[in-house]
Write a protein that holds these residues in place. Structure first.
Motif, PDB file in Angstrom:
ATOM      1  N   VAL A 203       1.021  -1.270  -0.026  1.00  0.00           N
ATOM      2  CA  VAL A 203       0.012   0.049  -0.075  1.00  0.00           C
ATOM      3  C   VAL A 203       0.814   1.320   0.068  1.00  0.00           C
ATOM      4  O   VAL A 203       1.665   1.120   0.745  1.00  0.00           O
ATOM      5  CB  VAL A 203      -0.773  -0.139   1.172  1.00  0.00           C
ATOM      6  N   LEU A 204       0.577   1.995  -0.933  1.00  0.00           N
ATOM      7  CA  LEU A 204       1.332   3.270  -0.915  1.00  0.00           C
ATOM      8  C   LEU A 204       0.844   4.378   0.098  1.00  0.00           C
ATOM      9  O   LEU A 204       1.723   5.454   0.146  1.00  0.00           O
ATOM     10  CB  LEU A 204       1.493   3.867  -2.499  1.00  0.00           C
ATOM     11  N   LEU A 205      -0.223   4.516   0.045  1.00  0.00           N
ATOM     12  CA  LEU A 205      -0.817   5.532   1.148  1.00  0.00           C
ATOM     13  C   LEU A 205      -1.171   4.724   2.276  1.00  0.00           C
ATOM     14  O   LEU A 205      -2.329   4.461   2.609  1.00  0.00           O
ATOM     15  CB  LEU A 205      -1.899   6.254   0.608  1.00  0.00           C
ATOM     16  N   GLY A 206      -0.168   4.894   3.622  1.00  0.00           N
ATOM     17  CA  GLY A 206      -0.562   3.942   4.612  1.00  0.00           C
ATOM     18  C   GLY A 206      -1.843   4.702   5.500  1.00  0.00           C
ATOM     19  O   GLY A 206      -1.999   6.031   5.151  1.00  0.00           O
ATOM     20  N   PRO A 207      -2.568   3.875   6.066  1.00  0.00           N
ATOM     21  CA  PRO A 207      -3.611   4.491   6.699  1.00  0.00           C
ATOM     22  C   PRO A 207      -3.364   5.421   7.830  1.00  0.00           C
ATOM     23  O   PRO A 207      -3.720   6.679   7.706  1.00  0.00           O
ATOM     24  CB  PRO A 207      -4.104   3.198   7.475  1.00  0.00           C
ATOM     25  N   GLY A 208      -2.746   5.276   9.208  1.00  0.00           N
ATOM     26  CA  GLY A 208      -2.398   6.249   9.956  1.00  0.00           C
ATOM     27  C   GLY A 208      -3.245   7.118  10.497  1.00  0.00           C
ATOM     28  O   GLY A 208      -4.503   6.843  10.629  1.00  0.00           O
ATOM     29  N   VAL A 274      -0.857   5.868  -7.257  1.00  0.00           N
ATOM     30  CA  VAL A 274      -2.035   4.846  -7.118  1.00  0.00           C
ATOM     31  C   VAL A 274      -2.847   5.337  -8.023  1.00  0.00           C
ATOM     32  O   VAL A 274      -3.591   4.223  -8.479  1.00  0.00           O
ATOM     33  CB  VAL A 274      -2.532   5.721  -5.534  1.00  0.00           C
ATOM     34  N   VAL A 275      -3.034   6.434  -8.556  1.00  0.00           N
ATOM     35  CA  VAL A 275      -4.233   6.755  -9.405  1.00  0.00           C
ATOM     36  C   VAL A 275      -4.120   6.016 -10.839  1.00  0.00           C
ATOM     37  O   VAL A 275      -4.615   5.515 -11.306  1.00  0.00           O
ATOM     38  CB  VAL A 275      -4.229   8.459  -9.698  1.00  0.00           C
ATOM     39  N   GLY A 276      -2.481   6.217 -11.310  1.00  0.00           N
ATOM     40  CA  GLY A 276      -2.093   5.581 -12.483  1.00  0.00           C
ATOM     41  C   GLY A 276      -2.421   4.138 -12.679  1.00  0.00           C
ATOM     42  O   GLY A 276      -2.778   3.377 -13.418  1.00  0.00           O
ATOM     43  N   ALA A 277      -2.101   3.462 -11.416  1.00  0.00           N
ATOM     44  CA  ALA A 277      -2.246   1.672 -11.292  1.00  0.00           C
ATOM     45  C   ALA A 277      -3.809   1.397 -11.345  1.00  0.00           C
ATOM     46  O   ALA A 277      -4.115   0.344 -11.876  1.00  0.00           O
ATOM     47  CB  ALA A 277      -1.552   1.212 -10.204  1.00  0.00           C
ATOM     48  N   VAL A 278      -4.559   2.184 -10.410  1.00  0.00           N
ATOM     49  CA  VAL A 278      -5.707   1.724 -10.313  1.00  0.00           C
ATOM     50  C   VAL A 278      -6.861   2.140 -11.565  1.00  0.00           C
ATOM     51  O   VAL A 278      -7.723   1.283 -11.662  1.00  0.00           O
ATOM     52  CB  VAL A 278      -6.340   2.370  -8.827  1.00  0.00           C
ATOM     53  N   LEU A 326     -15.374  -0.638  -5.353  1.00  0.00           N
ATOM     54  CA  LEU A 326     -14.228   0.084  -5.975  1.00  0.00           C
ATOM     55  C   LEU A 326     -14.533   0.913  -7.577  1.00  0.00           C
ATOM     56  O   LEU A 326     -14.029   2.199  -7.726  1.00  0.00           O
ATOM     57  CB  LEU A 326     -13.276  -1.144  -6.342  1.00  0.00           C
ATOM     58  N   ASN A 327     -15.766   0.298  -8.083  1.00  0.00           N
ATOM     59  CA  ASN A 327     -16.187   1.247  -8.986  1.00  0.00           C
ATOM     60  C   ASN A 327     -16.649   2.550  -9.050  1.00  0.00           C
ATOM     61  O   ASN A 327     -16.546   3.211  -9.657  1.00  0.00           O
ATOM     62  CB  ASN A 327     -17.076   0.254 -10.065  1.00  0.00           C
ATOM     63  N   ARG A 328     -17.416   2.508  -7.770  1.00  0.00           N
ATOM     64  CA  ARG A 328     -17.991   3.763  -7.551  1.00  0.00           C
ATOM     65  C   ARG A 328     -16.927   4.827  -6.901  1.00  0.00           C
ATOM     66  O   ARG A 328     -17.084   6.014  -7.319  1.00  0.00           O
ATOM     67  CB  ARG A 328     -19.035   3.559  -6.132  1.00  0.00           C
ATOM     68  N   VAL A 329     -15.983   4.233  -6.215  1.00  0.00           N
ATOM     69  CA  VAL A 329     -14.742   5.092  -5.967  1.00  0.00           C
ATOM     70  C   VAL A 329     -14.190   5.738  -7.112  1.00  0.00           C
ATOM     71  O   VAL A 329     -13.615   6.799  -7.329  1.00  0.00           O
ATOM     72  CB  VAL A 329     -13.889   4.478  -5.170  1.00  0.00           C
ATOM     73  N   LEU A 356      -6.793   7.497  -1.256  1.00  0.00           N
ATOM     74  CA  LEU A 356      -6.988   6.932  -0.154  1.00  0.00           C
ATOM     75  C   LEU A 356      -7.994   6.010  -0.032  1.00  0.00           C
ATOM     76  O   LEU A 356      -7.937   4.932   0.356  1.00  0.00           O
ATOM     77  CB  LEU A 356      -7.041   8.052   1.170  1.00  0.00           C
ATOM     78  N   ALA A 357      -9.201   6.170  -0.622  1.00  0.00           N
ATOM     79  CA  ALA A 357     -10.219   5.107  -0.756  1.00  0.00           C
ATOM     80  C   ALA A 357      -9.912   3.971  -1.363  1.00  0.00           C
ATOM     81  O   ALA A 357     -10.025   2.878  -1.037  1.00  0.00           O
ATOM     82  CB  ALA A 357     -11.428   5.927  -1.127  1.00  0.00           C
ATOM     83  N   VAL A 358      -9.261   4.189  -2.581  1.00  0.00           N
ATOM     84  CA  VAL A 358      -8.695   3.094  -3.401  1.00  0.00           C
ATOM     85  C   VAL A 358      -7.771   2.267  -2.620  1.00  0.00           C
ATOM     86  O   VAL A 358      -7.835   1.297  -2.504  1.00  0.00           O
ATOM     87  CB  VAL A 358      -7.946   3.562  -4.671  1.00  0.00           C
ATOM     88  N   GLU A 359      -6.915   2.873  -2.049  1.00  0.00           N
ATOM     89  CA  GLU A 359      -5.809   2.149  -1.055  1.00  0.00           C
ATOM     90  C   GLU A 359      -6.489   1.362  -0.032  1.00  0.00           C
ATOM     91  O   GLU A 359      -6.133   0.196   0.190  1.00  0.00           O
ATOM     92  CB  GLU A 359      -4.776   2.997  -0.508  1.00  0.00           C
ATOM     93  N   GLU A 360      -7.499   1.931   0.499  1.00  0.00           N
ATOM     94  CA  GLU A 360      -8.268   1.253   1.752  1.00  0.00           C
ATOM     95  C   GLU A 360      -8.995   0.113   1.087  1.00  0.00           C
ATOM     96  O   GLU A 360      -9.034  -1.248   1.920  1.00  0.00           O
ATOM     97  CB  GLU A 360      -9.232   2.044   2.300  1.00  0.00           C
ATOM     98  N   TRP A 361      -9.498   0.104  -0.267  1.00  0.00           N
ATOM     99  CA  TRP A 361     -10.236  -0.897  -0.784  1.00  0.00           C
ATOM    100  C   TRP A 361      -8.925  -1.889  -0.915  1.00  0.00           C
ATOM    101  O   TRP A 361      -9.547  -3.402  -0.611  1.00  0.00           O
ATOM    102  CB  TRP A 361     -10.713  -0.535  -2.044  1.00  0.00           C
TER     103      TRP A 361
END
Length: 614
Positions: A203-208, A274-278, A326-329, A356-361
């Protein structure tokens, strides 16, 4: 009595075509209705302006009706397209039954490996190949799974589990049709390896505290933007406020711009990653989600299918619903291209919040992606085998024995030859009680069927160990590794002669004997590229070496001197042959294998038949 495959396919194809015709006519009628609505709307406008007796707002009625007709028309077109996909599914099925399937399906060329010990020799891939005949998979993961099964034998327990699954799927024509319909676009989209890797990547954007920080910064940014708007309105006299308040609002606006801009700059690289990969991964998941959604509706009994179905479920929530989130995000993330969102980005932090929502998914569901893909691919591969079993109800499943090194076939034929033309033969090699020969030396004239016999034996062994039915009345065998030397050619670019290519393959087959499974070797025109003396010595030594290492198989030859190998190996080898008959200047073949050595050649007659003066 169960309806035979041809009659059922024909009836269902006619039903789909009739349904398409009805819906096309309905769509044409909708077109006329839309024209009528446009005409009535124009009449209302003219009457309202010309007579002044009623409001022009009445035009809202035809506008609403026209919009409704557009929606209905779009839904109807999508339904028509799905019915056409279903019709193509049955057309291809009938083509397989008619022997006209070559070149109409997925050839599997991307799986071709010249170094594989039998793939090219047994026509596993390419136009008119076994893969093209079998594969009804609509996703790359389904095709990959089927190809993997054909390229390596499975354990007997796995084979039996697949056989049970194929038997359960065999009558489920509705499932196979639906998969062909819903996944039409998936073939071009889904790369299972990269998709699974995306789900499992760190995960590239950690929760914290990132979520709380983002909402805090977005709140500051929104207030700062509002303050900036107030300052702007004050500067043009639309809002009255004291100079001190104006300065405070201006400073608030600049502070929000500075703080949020600094945050965006520091996080720009992980957010962009994150955006490019998803963007690619979500598209691929969207394509395969229809396949998963259809599979979720099924209930299975066989252990293999029940286990695969269970692997689709995750924490009580089906994959289609999780992918839907995920599609809604992604829909919200795509909104960042809107000009207003671009202007407000630095204040509302739209992209980082949804990244961040993508990374949480991915944190909660990413590890399940590989499991979903594996299950979907295996079910699609099993459906391919089930289609083949359904279309060839007389083809049985093979029996697997604990005897080491046995292959016993009754009325075995080549599955790529149409049923009306295939010629069947019986044979037995290996075994213990009573032991059969471990080597059959096959002699015969040109075009008499020697090479086809090798391919017949090899391709049925591949089908058997993939979990599919075989083209035979009965096939009993032990687990075997297959090595073949049938279609080798020289390579000008590689600087390899045909003879050198053959001895490299023979070395590969010998190496296979070091593996746990006994080897079934299939060698056409043994050592064809050398002189008779060297061929005789080399062939005898190689065959003896293979047999001593526990291998068994068939070799073919035009050189009758090689038939003496059977005498040298005594009861471990036997001679068999194919022959032809010449009648009225015509050469005829019956393609039946007989015991003994062939005693005649047709080479002279063949040369004369094409006009050569001999």
């Amino acid at each position: 009595m169960t309806e035979d495959p041809r009659s059922l396919y024909t009836r269902l194809l006619e039903d789909r075509r009739a349904d398409i015709a009805r819906r096309v006519e309905r769509h044409r009628t909708l077109g006329y209705v839309r024209l009528g609505i446009v005409a009535s709307g124009a009449a209302i406008v003219w009457a309202a302006l010309a007579t002044q007796r009623f409001s022009i707002s009445w035009t809202l009625i035809p506008i609403a009706l026209f919009a409704a007709m557009l929606v209905l028309g779009d839904q109807l077109l999508r339904t028509i397209e799905r019915r056409r996909r279903a019709a193509r599914f049955f057309e291809k099925a009938l083509a397989r039954l008619d022997g006209k399937w070559a070149g109409t399906g997925e050839t599997g060329d991307r799986f071709v490996d010249p170094e594989h010990p039998y793939a090219q020799d047994l026509d596993l891939f390419g136009k008119g190949s076994l893969f093209e005949l079998l594969s009804t998979a609509r996703t790359h993961i389904g095709e990959d799974t089927l190809a993997r099964w054909l390229l390596a034998p499975a354990e007997p327990e796995t084979i039996r589990a697949r056989q049970e699954a194929v038997n359960e799927l065999r009558p489920r024509l509705d499932l196979r049709e639906d998969l062909a319909v819903v996944a039409e676009e998936a073939r071009t989209g889904v790369d299972p390896v990269s998709l699974a890797a995306w789900g499992e990547a760190p995960v590239l954007l950690g929760p914290g505290h990132l979520r709380a920080k983002l909402w805090f910064l977005a709140t500051i940014g929104t207030l700062g933007f509002a303050a900036g708007v107030v300052v702007g309105l004050h500067s043009i006299g639309l809002v009255q406020m004291s100079e001190r308040s104006a300065i405070l609002c201006r400073d608030g606006f600049l502070l929000a711009l500075l703080v949020n801009g600094s945050f965006l700059y520091r996080k720009r690289k992980p957010i962009a990653a994150v955006v490019g990969a998803v963007e690619e991964a979500a598209h691929e998941l969207g394509l395969i989600s229809e396949v998963l959604g259809r599979l979720e509706k099924e209930r299975f009994q066989s252990p293999r299918l029940a286990g695969l179905y269970a692997s689709l479920d995750a924490e009580g929530e089906p994959p289609s619903r999780r992918i839907g989130r995920l599609n809604r995000v992604m829909e919200l993330l795509d909104s960042r291209d809107n000009v207003f969102v671009r202007i407000l980005e630095v204040f509302i932090l739209w992209t980082p919040r949804h990244a961040l929502a993508v990374e949480e998914w991915r944190r909660h569901s990413g590890q399940a992606v590989r499991r979903w893909l594996t299950a979907a691919g295996e079910i699609e591969a099993l459906c391919s085998l089930a289609s083949h079993a359904f279309e060839h109800p007389d083809d049985p499943f093979p029996e697997f024995t604990a005897d080491r090194g046995l292959l016993e076939a009754e009325a075995i034929g080549h599955p790529l030859i149409p049923e009306g033309r295939v010629v069947r033969n019986d044979l037995r090699i290996g075994g213990a009680d009573p032991a059969g020969p471990r080597v059959l030396v096959v002699s015969g004239s040109n075009m008499s069927g020697k090479s086809t016999m090798l391919r017949t034996l090899g391709i049925n062994a591949i089908l058997a160990q993939a979990g599919a039915p075989v083209r035979a009345k009965r096939l009993r065998m032990s687990p075997l590794a297959v090595g073949a030397s049938i279609k080798l050619t020289d390579s000008l670019q590689g600087g390899v002669s045909r003879f050198y290519a053959e001895i490299l393959r023979l070395r590969q087959i010998l190496d296979l004997t070091a593996q746990p499974l006994p080897v079934l070797f299939l060698i056409d025109e043994f050592l064809h590229g050398t002189n008779s003396h060297d061929r005789r010595i080399g062939a005898e030594a190689l065959v003896r070496g293979l047999v001593e290492r526990g291998a068994m198989g068939l070799i073919t030859t035009h050189d009758l001197a090689l038939a003496d190998i059977a005498d040298v190996l005594a009861d471990r080898a036997a001679n068999v042959h194919f022959e032809d008959q010449i009648s009225g200047g015509q050469i005829r073949f019956d393609y039946h294998m007989r015991p003994g050595v062939v005693r005649k050649s047709n080479a002279i007659e063949l040369m004369r038949s094409v006009g050569l003066e001999i």
